[in-house]
Design an enzyme around this catalytic site. Structure first.
Site, PDB file in Angstrom:
ATOM      1  N   ASP A  84       4.586   0.350  12.012  1.00  0.00           N
ATOM      2  CA  ASP A  84       3.391  -0.302  11.454  1.00  0.00           C
ATOM      3  C   ASP A  84       3.256  -1.766  11.881  1.00  0.00           C
ATOM      4  O   ASP A  84       2.271  -2.419  11.531  1.00  0.00           O
ATOM      5  CB  ASP A  84       3.405  -0.203   9.917  1.00  0.00           C
ATOM      6  CG  ASP A  84       3.248   1.225   9.438  1.00  0.00           C
ATOM      7  OD1 ASP A  84       2.843   2.077  10.253  1.00  0.00           O
ATOM      8  OD2 ASP A  84       3.546   1.502   8.263  1.00  0.00           O
ATOM      9  N   CYS A  88      -4.755  12.484  12.594  1.00  0.00           N
ATOM     10  CA  CYS A  88      -5.481  11.214  12.516  1.00  0.00           C
ATOM     11  C   CYS A  88      -5.363  10.530  13.857  1.00  0.00           C
ATOM     12  O   CYS A  88      -4.761  11.069  14.782  1.00  0.00           O
ATOM     13  CB  CYS A  88      -4.930  10.354  11.396  1.00  0.00           C
ATOM     14  SG  CYS A  88      -3.301   9.759  11.757  1.00  0.00           S
ATOM     15  N   LEU A 128       7.693  19.380   7.460  1.00  0.00           N
ATOM     16  CA  LEU A 128       8.910  18.943   6.750  1.00  0.00           C
ATOM     17  C   LEU A 128       8.683  18.902   5.239  1.00  0.00           C
ATOM     18  O   LEU A 128       9.574  19.214   4.458  1.00  0.00           O
ATOM     19  CB  LEU A 128       9.373  17.579   7.277  1.00  0.00           C
ATOM     20  CG  LEU A 128       9.723  17.548   8.770  1.00  0.00           C
ATOM     21  CD1 LEU A 128       9.959  16.121   9.241  1.00  0.00           C
ATOM     22  CD2 LEU A 128      10.960  18.411   9.045  1.00  0.00           C
ATOM     23  N   ARG A 164      -4.373  10.997   4.818  1.00  0.00           N
ATOM     24  CA  ARG A 164      -3.205  11.873   4.862  1.00  0.00           C
ATOM     25  C   ARG A 164      -2.334  11.733   3.606  1.00  0.00           C
ATOM     26  O   ARG A 164      -1.748  12.698   3.130  1.00  0.00           O
ATOM     27  CB  ARG A 164      -2.411  11.523   6.112  1.00  0.00           C
ATOM     28  CG  ARG A 164      -1.224  12.377   6.317  1.00  0.00           C
ATOM     29  CD  ARG A 164      -0.515  11.996   7.575  1.00  0.00           C
ATOM     30  NE  ARG A 164       0.861  12.424   7.516  1.00  0.00           N
ATOM     31  CZ  ARG A 164       1.283  13.636   7.834  1.00  0.00           C
ATOM     32  NH1 ARG A 164       0.420  14.525   8.257  1.00  0.00           N
ATOM     33  NH2 ARG A 164       2.550  13.960   7.748  1.00  0.00           N
ATOM     34  N   ARG A 194       0.536  14.418  13.279  1.00  0.00           N
ATOM     35  CA  ARG A 194       1.123  14.263  11.946  1.00  0.00           C
ATOM     36  C   ARG A 194       1.155  15.558  11.125  1.00  0.00           C
ATOM     37  O   ARG A 194       0.441  15.709  10.137  1.00  0.00           O
ATOM     38  CB  ARG A 194       0.394  13.151  11.183  1.00  0.00           C
ATOM     39  CG  ARG A 194       0.472  11.830  11.904  1.00  0.00           C
ATOM     40  CD  ARG A 194      -0.278  10.746  11.199  1.00  0.00           C
ATOM     41  NE  ARG A 194       0.491  10.108  10.163  1.00  0.00           N
ATOM     42  CZ  ARG A 194       0.025   9.122   9.399  1.00  0.00           C
ATOM     43  NH1 ARG A 194      -1.200   8.697   9.556  1.00  0.00           N
ATOM     44  NH2 ARG A 194       0.769   8.572   8.470  1.00  0.00           N
ATOM     45  N   LYS A 236       0.842  -1.207   0.000  1.00  0.00           N
ATOM     46  CA  LYS A 236       0.000   0.000   0.000  1.00  0.00           C
ATOM     47  C   LYS A 236       0.876   1.257   0.000  1.00  0.00           C
ATOM     48  O   LYS A 236       0.639   2.187  -0.766  1.00  0.00           O
ATOM     49  CB  LYS A 236      -0.882  -0.007   1.255  1.00  0.00           C
ATOM     50  CG  LYS A 236      -1.502   1.339   1.595  1.00  0.00           C
ATOM     51  CD  LYS A 236      -2.343   1.284   2.842  1.00  0.00           C
ATOM     52  CE  LYS A 236      -1.616   1.441   4.153  1.00  0.00           C
ATOM     53  NZ  LYS A 236      -1.262   2.820   4.551  1.00  0.00           N
TER      54      LYS A 236
HETATM   55  N1  EPU Z   1       6.312  14.376  10.831  1.00  0.00           N
HETATM   56  C1  EPU Z   1       6.488  15.701  11.155  1.00  0.00           C
HETATM   57  N2  EPU Z   1       6.443  16.620  10.140  1.00  0.00           N
HETATM   58  C2  EPU Z   1       6.252  16.268   8.839  1.00  0.00           C
HETATM   59  C3  EPU Z   1       6.090  14.902   8.524  1.00  0.00           C
HETATM   60  C4  EPU Z   1       6.128  13.968   9.552  1.00  0.00           C
HETATM   61  O1  EPU Z   1       6.645  16.049  12.324  1.00  0.00           O
HETATM   62  O2  EPU Z   1       6.232  17.149   7.975  1.00  0.00           O
HETATM   63  C5  EPU Z   1       6.322  13.374  11.912  1.00  0.00           C
HETATM   64  C6  EPU Z   1       4.970  12.666  12.016  1.00  0.00           C
HETATM   65  O3  EPU Z   1       4.058  13.419  12.777  1.00  0.00           O
HETATM   66  C7  EPU Z   1       5.329  11.353  12.656  1.00  0.00           C
HETATM   67  C8  EPU Z   1       6.720  11.083  12.095  1.00  0.00           C
HETATM   68  O4  EPU Z   1       7.212  12.339  11.603  1.00  0.00           O
HETATM   69  O5  EPU Z   1       5.397  11.489  14.049  1.00  0.00           O
HETATM   70  C9  EPU Z   1       6.759  10.052  10.982  1.00  0.00           C
HETATM   71  O6  EPU Z   1       5.946  10.465   9.915  1.00  0.00           O
HETATM   72  P1  EPU Z   1       6.249  10.107   8.391  1.00  0.00           P
HETATM   73  O7  EPU Z   1       6.151  11.367   7.605  1.00  0.00           O
HETATM   74  O8  EPU Z   1       7.504   9.333   8.297  1.00  0.00           O
HETATM   75  O9  EPU Z   1       5.028   9.179   8.059  1.00  0.00           O
HETATM   76  P2  EPU Z   1       4.009   9.292   6.865  1.00  0.00           P
HETATM   77  O10 EPU Z   1       4.731   9.541   5.591  1.00  0.00           O
HETATM   78  O11 EPU Z   1       2.888  10.168   7.229  1.00  0.00           O
HETATM   79  C10 EPU Z   1       4.210   6.736   6.294  1.00  0.00           C
HETATM   80  C11 EPU Z   1       3.261   5.576   6.137  1.00  0.00           C
HETATM   81  C12 EPU Z   1       2.727   5.191   7.509  1.00  0.00           C
HETATM   82  C13 EPU Z   1       3.907   4.816   8.398  1.00  0.00           C
HETATM   83  C14 EPU Z   1       4.916   5.971   8.469  1.00  0.00           C
HETATM   84  C15 EPU Z   1       6.162   5.647   9.252  1.00  0.00           C
HETATM   85  C16 EPU Z   1       2.377   5.967   3.936  1.00  0.00           C
HETATM   86  C17 EPU Z   1       1.226   6.310   3.072  1.00  0.00           C
HETATM   87  N3  EPU Z   1       2.176   5.971   5.264  1.00  0.00           N
HETATM   88  O12 EPU Z   1       3.450   7.790   6.850  1.00  0.00           O
HETATM   89  O13 EPU Z   1       1.892   4.066   7.318  1.00  0.00           O
HETATM   90  O14 EPU Z   1       3.467   4.516   9.702  1.00  0.00           O
HETATM   91  O15 EPU Z   1       5.303   6.350   7.135  1.00  0.00           O
HETATM   92  O16 EPU Z   1       6.809   4.540   8.733  1.00  0.00           O
HETATM   93  O17 EPU Z   1       3.447   5.647   3.431  1.00  0.00           O
HETATM   94  C18 EPU Z   1       0.229   2.516   7.906  1.00  0.00           C
HETATM   95  O18 EPU Z   1       0.442   1.952   6.824  1.00  0.00           O
HETATM   96  O19 EPU Z   1      -0.476   1.995   8.812  1.00  0.00           O
HETATM   97  C19 EPU Z   1       0.823   3.825   8.160  1.00  0.00           C
HETATM   98  C20 EPU Z   1       0.372   4.664   9.096  1.00  0.00           C
END
Ligand code: EPU
Length: 419
Positions: free
Chosen positions: A306, A118, A127, A94, A123, A22
């Site tokens: 995850d 969420c 960045l 998101r 989140r 996914k």
């Molecule tokens: N964060 C910030 N600022 C930002 C972006 C992220 O502070 O601009 C923080 C977030 O709040 C969080 C941490 O950094 O505390 C990690 O966030 P990240 O951006 O790495 O996660 P994401 O891109 O939103 C993806 C996966 C998630 C998975 C995370 C971590 C996708 C679509 N989603 O989310 O998947 O948990 O990386 O590996 O790729 C899931 O599949 O159940 C799921 C939640």
């Protein structure tokens, strides 16, 4: 409202096939905006989140065809416009924000509703915005919207304060069409980032280092349409590995890359689970005396957040004390209350959960509070005494392809109840 009903106590046996990831498919569908040509995604997982991002693209005039017979998604963004994507769809997921990088790179301006928080944490997107600003995008925030404008994207050196998966992807996609070279330092190194880079490179992008913490992107003028088969879903595979462990069963899981599974294999091995890799398959034998373990979630190649909830379900049934520390999301313990309903003994102390393994969990009425929490409840239910009814399963459908059918095929007593 649908429910998943599980009668616990069955041993699992046989084989299960893992779907495509996914978290690879979502950014890849977003990246197809970068070219006006058609892109084809083979072996696409027909999941709620995938359908939502397809609808987000359609709300921008893209033509998206979903062929459920051969699992191919065809995306044609030749008529896509700079208009605003449907805000209701954007707020649903998101990952919709992943279209920001491609849209600004292709059209030079874009307006999108803020994705919002969420269940698992606030989140933020700071960045993503910092990275795009460094590439020459002017960002205006207000009234729940992000407005982005640029005359020209120009490559730059970007250091991420945290290796955010989404921010790395958004910056990489925008930089693919920027003028000059971009370097992302402290980039996320998840396999899904590498897969996105493969997709972009086959479109004609020049990206090196994806899958490490330093990614270099030499911008190109245009990208062409391609066909891509995404990587296997390492989290779905991990979930089935825990299913074998928690039911003390032996099953074969087809569709894994050993390299991607290392953190999960290492923890399950420490726990006492026996595993054997056979090419792109793994045989998992959980019929052993298992030991408690401590886990800290970390960016890849650390233990994936995850898989945290699923491991908590397992450790709830392993005699002794285990400690899980969640460092990625500040609120990813919503499943604790539900596991406790099933008899688990878990105490939250700050960012850590202290788990005292019990002899047996018991069936109960529970609710999936997010995607992985829902998967954890199914796992707990498989090992529990009696019947468990899991509600709010739309969370589970966001990220698992027909999970109850796959588990049923392994011999479990599990069904979907339409109320
Ligand atoms: N964060 C910030 N600022 C930002 C972006 C992220 O502070 O601009 C923080 C977030 O709040 C969080 C941490 O950094 O505390 C990690 O966030 P990240 O951006 O790495 O996660 P994401 O891109 O939103 C993806 C996966 C998630 C998975 C995370 C971590 C996708 C679509 N989603 O989310 O998947 O948990 O990386 O590996 O790729 C899931 O599949 O159940 C799921 C939640």
């Amino acid at each position: 409202m649908e429910k998943i009903i599980v009668k616990g106590g069955c041993k699992l046996s046989g084989e299960v096939n893992i779907s495509s990831a996914k978290n690879s498919v979502l950014p890849i569908i977003a990246a197809s905006i970068l070219s006006g040509d058609k892109c084809y995604i083979r072996n696409a997982p027909m999941l709620e989140d995938v359908l939502v991002i397809c609808d987000v693209l359609r709300s921008l005039n893209a033509e998206v065809n979903i062929n459920r017979t051969n699992n191919i998604i065809t995306i044609d963004t030749s008529k896509a416009c700079t208009g605003e994507p449907n805000p209701e769809l954007v707020r649903k997921m998101r990952a919709s924000f992943l279209i920001m990088g491609p849209m600004i790179a292709r059209f030079g301006k874009f307006r999108i509703s803020l994705p919002g928080g969420c269940n698992i944490g606030t989140r933020p997107i700071d960045l993503h915005l910092k990275g795009l600003t460094a590439l020459g995008v002017k960002i205006k925030l207000g009234h729940g919207y992000v407005e982005a404008n640029t005359n020209k994207l120009i490559g730059n050196k970007i250091y991420l304060d945290f290796p955010s998966v989404g921010a790395t992807e958004n910056i990489m996609m925008a930089a693919a069409l920027a003028e000059g070279e971009t370097t992302i330092e402290n980039a996320a190194a998840e396999p899904e980032i590498e897969d996105l880079a493969h997709f972009l490179n086959s479109m004609g992008a020049k990206i090196k280092g994806a899958g490490t913490d330093t990614i270099k992107i030499s911008g190109v003028k245009e990208l062409k349409g391609v066909t891509h088969t995404p990587i296997y879903d390492r989290i779905e595979a991990g979930t089935f590995m825990v299913a074998a462990a928690i039911t003390k069963s032996k099953i074969k899981i087809n569709g894994i890359m050993e390299e991607h599974m290392k953190p999960v294999i290492a923890k399950l091995t420490e726990c006492g689970v026996a595993m054997e890799i056979q090419g792109e398959s793994i045989i998992v034998d959980g019929d052993r005396d298992l030991r408690p373990v401590d886990i800290k979630t970390m960016p890849y190649p650390g233990f994936p957040t995850d898989m945290q909830a699923q491991m908590m379900a397992l450790l709830s049934t392993v005699k002794g004390t285990s400690i899980i520390t969640e460092t990625i999301f500040e609120n990813r313990y919503m499943h604790v209350g539900e596991l406790k309903r099933m008899g688990a003994e878990i105490k939250i102390e700050g960012r850590s959960a202290v788990i005292e393994g019990v002899d047996r969990l018991c069936g109960a009425e529970v609710k999936a509070t997010d995607l992985r929490a829902g998967a954890a409840l199914i796992l707990a239910a498989l090992s529990a005494e009696g019947v468990t009814a899991i509600g709010d399963i739309y969370h589970i459908d966001r990220g698992y392809v027909e999970i109850e059918k796959k588990i049923q095929m392994l011999g479990a007593d599990i069904r979907r109840l339409k109320e």
